[in-house]
Enzyme design. Structure first.
Site, PDB file in Angstrom:
ATOM      1  N   LYS A 108      13.642 -28.542 -26.520  1.00  0.00           N
ATOM      2  CA  LYS A 108      12.846 -27.432 -25.674  1.00  0.00           C
ATOM      3  C   LYS A 108      13.756 -26.188 -25.389  1.00  0.00           C
ATOM      4  CE  LYS A 108       9.953 -30.473 -26.212  1.00  0.00           C
ATOM      5  NZ  LYS A 108       9.345 -31.583 -25.498  1.00  0.00           N
ATOM      6  N   ASP A 122      17.004 -39.247 -18.429  1.00  0.00           N
ATOM      7  CA  ASP A 122      16.489 -38.610 -19.521  1.00  0.00           C
ATOM      8  C   ASP A 122      16.437 -37.286 -19.098  1.00  0.00           C
ATOM      9  OD1 ASP A 122      14.921 -37.621 -21.891  1.00  0.00           O
ATOM     10  OD2 ASP A 122      13.302 -38.987 -21.448  1.00  0.00           O
ATOM     11  N   TRP A 182       6.843 -40.563 -19.516  1.00  0.00           N
ATOM     12  CA  TRP A 182       6.261 -39.860 -20.999  1.00  0.00           C
ATOM     13  C   TRP A 182       5.966 -40.999 -21.581  1.00  0.00           C
ATOM     14  CZ3 TRP A 182      10.365 -39.147 -25.330  1.00  0.00           C
ATOM     15  CH2 TRP A 182       9.814 -38.472 -26.074  1.00  0.00           C
ATOM     16  N   ALA A 211      15.494 -33.770 -20.783  1.00  0.00           N
ATOM     17  CA  ALA A 211      14.784 -33.028 -21.887  1.00  0.00           C
ATOM     18  C   ALA A 211      14.720 -31.485 -21.587  1.00  0.00           C
ATOM     19  CB  ALA A 211      13.748 -33.840 -22.309  1.00  0.00           C
TER      20      ALA A 211
HETATM   21  C1  PLP Z   1      10.663 -36.667 -21.254  1.00  0.00           C
HETATM   22  C2  PLP Z   1      11.031 -36.436 -22.613  1.00  0.00           C
HETATM   23  N1  PLP Z   1      12.050 -37.067 -23.084  1.00  0.00           N
HETATM   24  C3  PLP Z   1      12.764 -36.794 -24.352  1.00  0.00           C
HETATM   25  C4  PLP Z   1      11.886 -35.971 -24.973  1.00  0.00           C
HETATM   26  C5  PLP Z   1      12.886 -35.998 -26.453  1.00  0.00           C
HETATM   27  O1  PLP Z   1      12.180 -35.082 -27.379  1.00  0.00           O
HETATM   28  P1  PLP Z   1      13.135 -34.847 -28.892  1.00  0.00           P
HETATM   29  O2  PLP Z   1      13.392 -36.296 -29.310  1.00  0.00           O
HETATM   30  O3  PLP Z   1      12.183 -34.134 -29.369  1.00  0.00           O
HETATM   31  O4  PLP Z   1      14.397 -34.232 -28.362  1.00  0.00           O
HETATM   32  C6  PLP Z   1      11.021 -35.420 -24.834  1.00  0.00           C
HETATM   33  C7  PLP Z   1      10.034 -34.589 -25.805  1.00  0.00           C
HETATM   34  O5  PLP Z   1       9.089 -34.117 -25.465  1.00  0.00           O
HETATM   35  C8  PLP Z   1      10.520 -35.455 -23.560  1.00  0.00           C
HETATM   36  O6  PLP Z   1       9.612 -34.893 -22.911  1.00  0.00           O
END
Ligand code: PLP
Length: 396
Positions: free
Chosen positions: A246, A211, A130, A213
């Site tokens: 999400k 991670d 990401w 998400a």
């Molecule tokens: C792989 C991944 N990690 C972490 C996040 C963290 O998102 P947020 O800070 O919006 O909760 C995202 C959001 O797109 C993601 O795709």
């Protein structure tokens, strides 16, 4: 002081969003930005969230601070969601959890904790990963290196190469893993591969930083947490950054959590006190609103049942679209095999076309995806699948 600053070139995804918005073509297709969309192309507020929000607003009597650790009830509910209530690590009281502003906050705080203990740590991330992992991890002063992950030929994981790379890492190296619904590729580890990886992580003494998400949007709440639960059952230490953006659709409310598995309850207490201190020095206190909603949903049996149904509906929609788009591509682009899309999980797939083809899709057919050909499957709709497949056929 600030006169010397050079302007930052806007993030390509923001430029893509702006270009999409400015495009007057009614048939335009947005596969760019990584938010869930329904059949109308909207990112709606989940009905369970609306209800919990109403109840919470009626009940709330103060806007006083929640404290740097956040909402303790939320933290405990997230432990049970991520690991399951009877998980041995929870029973042994080896997990400490802090509420964070989104998954990003959790990733940054985890990196800060690692830097505190070992400032020269290298965090090893998948190729690709990401786009925001780099800024979040490196922003804390840690270094980033890449291990092989995505296999463009099969649309799956280069698991042999990944294992071999892990075998070469020094003890204590940090490995960042995606729990499920890998962003940007959609290529996930199977349960068997998680087990094989565990053996290497154990043998080499690596620290997994997981991670998560997209829990619930791949195969299900349990299946998507398989790796996290396995690693937390078998390893001495694990860090897990969780996002509710999400699966609860709470993006802008900034809801997340950082879960730390320690060797003992006493070690956990010390590490937790450091996490709280670090959080105090960055955002001081996390925002309350979204976490209070998640807490109420998870703790109220009726709201929880409703939310479970809503998460399942999002997941079924994504899986259905994966199936349908492969069927359409089979008809319109028979010369190329896109069946990997159906084997992948979560919102994203790496489509595997060139930058020139991505740009032709955009300029000639109003189909928007990032230049690396990551597409958000949730941006497809039953009424644009055929249009999309025909457009692809023309640029291949
Ligand atoms: C792989 C991944 N990690 C972490 C996040 C963290 O998102 P947020 O800070 O919006 O909760 C995202 C959001 O797109 C993601 O795709």
């Amino acid at each position: 002081m600030f006169e010397r600053l050079e302007p930052v070139i806007p993030d390509p995804i923001l430029r893509l969003m702006a270009a999409y918005r400015a495009d007057p073509e009614p048939r335009k297709v947005d596969l760019g930005i990584g938010v869930y969309r329904d059949d109308r192309g909207d990112t709606p507020i989940l009905p369970s969230v609306r209800q919990a929000e109403r109840i919470m607003l009626a009940r709330q009597e103060t806007k006083s601070y929640v404290g740097s650790a956040g909402n303790l009830g939320y933290n405990a509910a997230m432990d049970r969601l991520v690991l399951a209530a009877d998980h041995p690590a929870l029973v042994a009281k080896r997990v400490r959890t802090i509420q964070t502003p989104g998954g990003c906050g959790a990733l940054r705080l985890g990196a800060e904790l690692i830097r505190l203990v070992r400032p020269d740590s290298i965090v090893h991330v998948s190729t690709p990963t990401w786009a925001n992992h780099g800024p979040l991890i490196c922003g804390s002063g840690l270094k980033l290196e890449h291990y092989p992950y995505f296999d463009a030929a099969s649309g799956g994981v280069q698991f042999g190469a990944m294992l071999a790379a892990f075998e070469r890492l020094p003890a204590g190296a940090v490995v960042l893993l995606h729990a499920s619904c890998h962003n940007p590729t959609g290529a996930d580890l199977s349960a068997g591969q998680w087990r094989e990886l565990l053996a290497v992580v154990q043998r080499r003494g690596l620290l997994p930083f997981i991670d998560m998400a997209y829990q619930g949007l791949g195969e299900g709440l349990e299946a998507d947490a398989f790796g996290v639960r396995l690693f937390c059952a078998e390893l001495p230490e694990v860090l897990c950054a969780v996002s509710c953006s999400k699966n609860f659709g709470l993006y802008r409310e900034r809801v997340g959590s950082l879960h730390l598995l320690s060797t003992t309850a006493a070690a956990g207490d010390a590490a937790f006190s450091q996490l709280v201190r670090l959080a105090r020095g960055i955002w001081s206190m996390p925002p309350d609103h979204g976490a209070a909603i998640v807490h109420d949903i998870l703790e109220d049996p009726r709201l929880r049942a409703q939310w479970l149904e809503e998460v399942s509906a999002m997941r079924r929609r994504i899986q259905g679209l994966r199936h349908e788009v492969v069927q359409q591509l089979k008809v319109h682009c028979p010369q190329r095999d896109f069946s990997f899309i159906e084997r992948q999980r979560g919102m994203f797939s790496f489509f595997g076309i060139s930058v020139e083809q991505v740009q032709a899709l955009r300029t000639q057919h109003h189909v928007y995806m990032t230049d690396d050909s990551r597409m958000n499957i949730a941006g497809l709709r039953p009424d644009n699948l055929e249009y999309f497949a025909r457009a692809v056929a023309q640029v291949l």
